[in-house]
Each structure stands twice: as structure tokens, then as C-alpha cells.
Design a protein around this motif. Structure first.
Motif, PDB file in Angstrom:
ATOM      1  N   ASN A 245      -9.861  -0.459  -6.162  1.00  0.00           N
ATOM      2  CA  ASN A 245      -8.779  -0.859  -5.217  1.00  0.00           C
ATOM      3  C   ASN A 245      -7.270  -0.524  -5.732  1.00  0.00           C
ATOM      4  OD1 ASN A 245      -7.168  -2.359  -3.232  1.00  0.00           O
ATOM      5  ND2 ASN A 245      -7.314  -4.236  -4.754  1.00  0.00           N
ATOM      6  N   LEU A 249      -4.507   2.690  -4.893  1.00  0.00           N
ATOM      7  CA  LEU A 249      -3.073   2.072  -4.591  1.00  0.00           C
ATOM      8  C   LEU A 249      -1.972   2.633  -5.440  1.00  0.00           C
ATOM      9  CD1 LEU A 249      -3.631  -1.766  -3.507  1.00  0.00           C
ATOM     10  CD2 LEU A 249      -3.297   0.376  -2.035  1.00  0.00           C
ATOM     11  N   ASP A 253       0.868   5.311  -4.585  1.00  0.00           N
ATOM     12  CA  ASP A 253       2.269   5.207  -5.221  1.00  0.00           C
ATOM     13  C   ASP A 253       3.090   6.193  -5.808  1.00  0.00           C
ATOM     14  OD1 ASP A 253       4.680   3.198  -5.433  1.00  0.00           O
ATOM     15  OD2 ASP A 253       4.017   3.667  -7.708  1.00  0.00           O
ATOM     16  N   ILE A 270       3.718  -0.112   4.395  1.00  0.00           N
ATOM     17  CA  ILE A 270       2.334  -0.552   4.283  1.00  0.00           C
ATOM     18  C   ILE A 270       1.689  -0.234   2.988  1.00  0.00           C
ATOM     19  CG2 ILE A 270      -0.002   0.189   5.213  1.00  0.00           C
ATOM     20  CD1 ILE A 270       1.290   0.970   7.858  1.00  0.00           C
ATOM     21  N   VAL A 271       2.037   0.952   2.324  1.00  0.00           N
ATOM     22  CA  VAL A 271       1.631   1.243   0.666  1.00  0.00           C
ATOM     23  C   VAL A 271       2.139   0.201  -0.119  1.00  0.00           C
ATOM     24  CG1 VAL A 271       1.362   2.669  -1.117  1.00  0.00           C
ATOM     25  CG2 VAL A 271       1.255   3.642   1.301  1.00  0.00           C
ATOM     26  N   THR A 272       3.380  -0.019   0.070  1.00  0.00           N
ATOM     27  CA  THR A 272       3.646  -1.091  -0.927  1.00  0.00           C
ATOM     28  C   THR A 272       3.270  -2.487  -0.642  1.00  0.00           C
ATOM     29  OG1 THR A 272       6.008  -0.005  -0.914  1.00  0.00           O
ATOM     30  CG2 THR A 272       6.125  -2.200  -1.703  1.00  0.00           C
ATOM     31  N   GLN A 274       0.354  -3.176   0.563  1.00  0.00           N
ATOM     32  CA  GLN A 274      -1.098  -3.295  -0.094  1.00  0.00           C
ATOM     33  C   GLN A 274      -0.680  -3.559  -1.690  1.00  0.00           C
ATOM     34  OE1 GLN A 274      -2.371   0.395   1.397  1.00  0.00           O
ATOM     35  NE2 GLN A 274      -3.711  -0.760   3.048  1.00  0.00           N
ATOM     36  N   MET A 275       0.181  -2.778  -2.303  1.00  0.00           N
ATOM     37  CA  MET A 275      -0.076  -2.977  -3.719  1.00  0.00           C
ATOM     38  C   MET A 275       0.270  -4.297  -4.118  1.00  0.00           C
ATOM     39  SD  MET A 275       1.564   0.685  -5.096  1.00  0.00           S
ATOM     40  CE  MET A 275       1.458  -0.073  -6.821  1.00  0.00           C
ATOM     41  N   PHE A 278      -2.770  -6.851  -2.093  1.00  0.00           N
ATOM     42  CA  PHE A 278      -4.213  -6.703  -2.225  1.00  0.00           C
ATOM     43  C   PHE A 278      -4.651  -7.189  -3.564  1.00  0.00           C
ATOM     44  CE2 PHE A 278      -5.945  -3.710   1.352  1.00  0.00           C
ATOM     45  CZ  PHE A 278      -5.160  -4.567   1.967  1.00  0.00           C
ATOM     46  N   SER A 279      -4.361  -6.752  -4.635  1.00  0.00           N
ATOM     47  CA  SER A 279      -4.726  -7.077  -6.068  1.00  0.00           C
ATOM     48  C   SER A 279      -4.437  -8.428  -6.491  1.00  0.00           C
ATOM     49  CB  SER A 279      -4.086  -5.865  -6.967  1.00  0.00           C
ATOM     50  OG  SER A 279      -4.653  -4.731  -6.878  1.00  0.00           O
TER      51      SER A 279
END
Length: 308
Positions: A245, A249, A253, A270-272, A274-275, A278-279
């Protein structure tokens, strides 16, 4: 640039329809921040308060949770302010400080996962030597390297770029990540080479080491009895889930930051998200559910809370 205060401000232009969804952004960020602080604090508290969790693997998990709290505290308060503000701006100094915390904590997570992989390798492949190898001194050295090496590495990169002249004052993001490099007037080979060295030292090398270590573990466990295979699967699977995961990500990035292609704001957002979600959110959940000893104490804690 604020001439009266002699402060350079950078506009964060990564939000999508903020005026329309302002309060939705705020509620999501606030909920996530509270969940991150509470879940990670519970993991740290349980490991600190129970003697049977005072083992290297759990200490490294606690260190990951501490990283998540520090990382989130550097990111979320600013996001909450921005979601309710008319202008999403950040000072030059604060932006570089946020960038430093973002990547130093990320690099630290990779090195902590590498330390966990080594701990599992010694525990499963060399069980008789485990007490000798994984002593308190070894754990302290691993923790020190995991925190100091990325901090020094990222601080060097920040120092190089911070002294460069800025020609652009709009950042295509909601936080200060590696896109900051695109704000300087003229890039240089020094910055690119230093960045590649940093990516290899605190990114690629730990990942390769982890994959190599787990490959050795699975080879040894496949030739061993069922109990060893069960132990390997039970303790290694959560680490692998977290690693996959986190690696995906961070890789995405880096790709977005280094490619010249102008990605849409929606993709960047969306990517930011998730970063930053998520973790910190799912790591304590994964460890709290999948790690048998931690899961046992989590259930006891919630049962005791219900009884009171």
C-alpha cells in the motif's frame, strides 16, 4: 509576496470545487484526523503498557504509529484551516517544513518496515540466535537510523532547494510535496542527482531489502513444518500489506512529481488524499486486527470500556 512582512506565500491550487464542497472537505479531514490520532495512540498505549508486547516487532509497530501521528499533525491542521479559508496559501518556510516532515516520515516508515522484515527473518529463519541478535541495542540502533537517516537526507534536499530563487507561486496540490521543486526558476543536475540518491537510500533500498528478506522467509517456511508456515503467514502478511500500500502510493507521488505531464487536479487530489488517509488510518487497523497479540489486547480494552 507580502512586501510589508517580507514573507513569500505559495498558493495551494489542488482542491476541486472547494467553494461547493467546503464543509464536506472539512468533515472528512476532521473525521480522518481524529481517527488517526485515536487509533494510532491506542496501538502505542497498548504496546507501552503491556509487558508481553515489549518485543522488537511490536516496538517497531509502535514507532510506525508515532510516525503516523507526527505526520498527520504536520498535515491535517493546515488542511482543516484551508478548507474553511477563502484563500489556500502557505508561507515559503512553512511549505518547506511541511515538505521535510512529509518525506522524512515516509522514508522513516520504509526503514521501519525494513527493520521489521529483518526481525521476522531472524525470528523465523534463525530462532536460536534471535535473543542474541535482536537485543535492545540492535533495536535502538534500528530506531535511530530509521528516524535520523531520512531526516538528514531530506533536510539536505530542502536546504539545496530552499536557497534557490522561486519564480512560480502556485502549487498544484493541497500539501507541499515534491512538486515544490517545480516552483524554482531553474532546476539543476545537483537537485536531480541528490533526489535520486535520496530515493534510493530511503526508498528503493529498503523495499529491495524487504522483498529479499521475505523471499528468504517464505523459502525457509515452505520447507518447514506447518506451525512455522502459520507463524510466517500470521506475522509477515500484515507487514506486506502495509508495504504494498505504502510503496504504490509513494511511487505514484514520485511519478506525478517527475513527469512533465499536467495531470488533472482530480487525479492529483485523489492520490494525495490516499497518501494522507490510507497509511495513517489503515496501518493501526491492519496491525490491530491481523496481529494476534495486539488484537487480543484491543478486544480487552474495548470490553473494559463497555463494562464501565
Amino acid at each position: 509576496m507580502d512586501d510589508g512582512l517580507n514573507v513569500t506565500y505559495i498558493t495551494l491550487d489542488g482542491y476541486v470545487e472547494l467553494n461547493k464542497y467546503r464543509y464536506l472537505y472539512f468533515v472528512i479531514m476532521l473525521t480522518a484526523y481524529i481517527l488517526i490520532i485515536c487509533s494510532n495512540s491506542i496501538i502505542v498505549y497498548l504496546i507501552w503498557s503491556h509487558q508481553n508486547l515489549h518485543e522488537p516487532m511490536y516496538i517497531f509497530i509502535a514507532a510506525l504509529s508515532v510516525n503516523s501521528v507526527l505526520f498527520s499533525t504536520a498535515i491535517y491542521p493546515k488542511l482543516l484551516i484551508d478548507s474553511l479559508s477563502e484563500k489556500q496559501i502557505i508561507s515559503h518556510a512553512a511549505c518547506f517544513f511541511q515538505w521535510f516532515l512529509f518525506y522524512s516520515s515516509g522514508g522513516s516508515d520504509f526503514l521501519l518496515l525494513a527493520a521489521m522484515a529483518y526481525d521476522r527473518y531472524v525470528s523465523i529463519c534463525k530462532p536460536l540466535q534471535y535473543p542474541t541478535i535482536m537485543r535492545t541495542t540492535t533495536v535502538n540502533i534500528c530506531l535511530g537510523l530509521a528516524w535520523l537517516l531520512p531526516a538528514c537526507q531530506v533536510a539536505g534536499g530542502v536546504a539545496i532547494i530552499a536557497n534557490r530563487k522561486i519564480c512560480y507561486f502556485t502549487l498544484k496540490g493541497i500539501i507541499c510535496n515534491s512538486l515544490v521543486q517545480k516552483l524554482i526558476c531553474v532546476s539543476s543536475r545537483v537537485i536531480s542527482v541528490y533526489g535520486m540518491i535520496g530515493m534510493f537510500t530511503i526508498g528503493f533500498f529498503p523495499v529491495f531489502f524487504i522483498l529479499f528478506t521475505y523471499t528468504k522467509i517464505f523459502i525457509v517456511s515452505s520447507r518447514s513444518c506447518r506451525e512455522v508456515r502459520r507463524k510466517a503467514a500470521q506475522t509477515c502478511l500484515p507487514h506486506l500489506i502495509v508495504l504494498i500500500n505504502f510503496s504504490c502510493l509513494f511511487a505514484f507521488d514520485m511519478i506525478i512529481a517527475r513527469l512533465e505531464y499536467n495531470f488533472p487536479n482530480v487525479v492529483r487530489l485523489i492520490v494525495t488524499l490516499q497518501m494522507i488517509l490510507f497509511s495513517p488510518v489503515f496501518n493501526p487497523i491492519i496491525y490491530g486486527v491481523k496481529m494476534k497479540e495486539i488484537s487480543k489486547h484491543v478486544k480487552r480494552l474495548f470490553c473494559s470500556v463497555k463494562q464501565t
